[in-house]
Design a protein around this motif. Sequence first.
Motif, PDB file in Angstrom:
ATOM      1  N   GLU A   1     -22.041 133.009 -13.596  1.00  0.00           N
ATOM      2  CA  GLU A   1     -21.085 132.291 -14.431  1.00  0.00           C
ATOM      3  C   GLU A   1     -20.966 132.984 -15.779  1.00  0.00           C
TER       4      GLU A   1
ATOM      5  N   SER B   1     -15.145 136.659 -17.272  1.00  0.00           N
ATOM      6  CA  SER B   1     -13.704 136.445 -17.353  1.00  0.00           C
ATOM      7  C   SER B   1     -13.113 136.489 -15.950  1.00  0.00           C
ATOM      8  N   GLN B   2     -12.031 135.758 -15.750  1.00  0.00           N
ATOM      9  CA  GLN B   2     -11.401 135.691 -14.437  1.00  0.00           C
ATOM     10  C   GLN B   2     -10.960 137.093 -13.984  1.00  0.00           C
ATOM     11  N   GLY B   3     -11.133 137.377 -12.700  1.00  0.00           N
ATOM     12  CA  GLY B   3     -10.724 138.674 -12.170  1.00  0.00           C
ATOM     13  C   GLY B   3     -11.869 139.348 -11.450  1.00  0.00           C
TER      14      GLY B   3
ATOM     15  N   VAL C   1     -14.145 136.716  -9.676  1.00  0.00           N
ATOM     16  CA  VAL C   1     -14.437 135.615 -10.601  1.00  0.00           C
ATOM     17  C   VAL C   1     -13.238 134.667 -10.691  1.00  0.00           C
ATOM     18  N   SER C   2     -13.499 133.387 -10.509  1.00  0.00           N
ATOM     19  CA  SER C   2     -12.422 132.399 -10.537  1.00  0.00           C
ATOM     20  C   SER C   2     -12.137 131.947 -11.965  1.00  0.00           C
ATOM     21  N   GLU C   3     -11.169 131.078 -12.082  1.00  0.00           N
ATOM     22  CA  GLU C   3     -10.686 130.598 -13.376  1.00  0.00           C
ATOM     23  C   GLU C   3     -11.791 130.025 -14.269  1.00  0.00           C
ATOM     24  N   ASP C   4     -12.753 129.357 -13.630  1.00  0.00           N
ATOM     25  CA  ASP C   4     -13.833 128.736 -14.417  1.00  0.00           C
ATOM     26  C   ASP C   4     -14.942 129.718 -14.807  1.00  0.00           C
ATOM     27  N   GLY C   5     -14.736 131.006 -14.498  1.00  0.00           N
ATOM     28  CA  GLY C   5     -15.697 132.022 -14.917  1.00  0.00           C
ATOM     29  C   GLY C   5     -16.863 132.219 -13.969  1.00  0.00           C
TER      30      GLY C   5
ATOM     31  N   ALA D   1     -18.599 133.123 -10.062  1.00  0.00           N
ATOM     32  CA  ALA D   1     -18.390 133.984  -8.894  1.00  0.00           C
ATOM     33  C   ALA D   1     -19.568 133.834  -7.953  1.00  0.00           C
TER      34      ALA D   1
END
Length: 192
Positions: free
Chosen positions: A73, A76-78, A127-131, A133
């Motif tokens: 956690e 950044s998203q991506g 990594v998803s929107e909430d940070g 993965a």
Amino acid sequence: MTLLKKFSASILLLLFVVGCSQQQSKNQQMDNEPSTNYSKAVAVVHPTEGNEVTGSVTFTKEDEGVRVQANFEGLSQGRHGFHIHQYGDCTASDGTSAGGHYNPTGNKHGSPTQDNRHMGDMGNLAVSEDGSATLDYVDPKIKLNGPNGIIGRGIIVHGGEDDFESQPSGAAGPRVGCGVVGIAKGNTSAGM
Ligand code: CU
Ligand code: ZN
């Protein structure tokens, strides 16, 4: 006379000890078998300076390879490059002390599904929107034991995406997280 006897006794003892240790190292060289038989390793990843990523990775020996299970956690998203690096050394504030990708066989950088790749090439974390993965796959190249085992090596999470092509490291940007692979509790092998 007594002194001479003592002296020769010491020489004999010395020869005996030297002989034994030579025999021992010869045996070690001859079998060339891994001296460890670990079935599980773990790394906790801490943020490098100015970053926030935290998480952990476990490596578990399975029939087809080593299962990699990661949870992170604070990213950044991506997509973020995720590798085993040569040194388990996170002393540098930017993670550069971990060296390059762990590559004991002299291969090119690639993706985890390529045959010609570094042992340390575990691809990207998505990594998803909430940070956060998660990653869970079985890696055919990673070794826990033997001269090329990963225990004691480093784990690096990057700020950018690994493109699987740029040499020698996929142009994945700065090192935002760093950890060290250690022996995990719960090893199942005999003698553990
Ligand atoms: Cu890396
Ligand atoms: Zn690589």
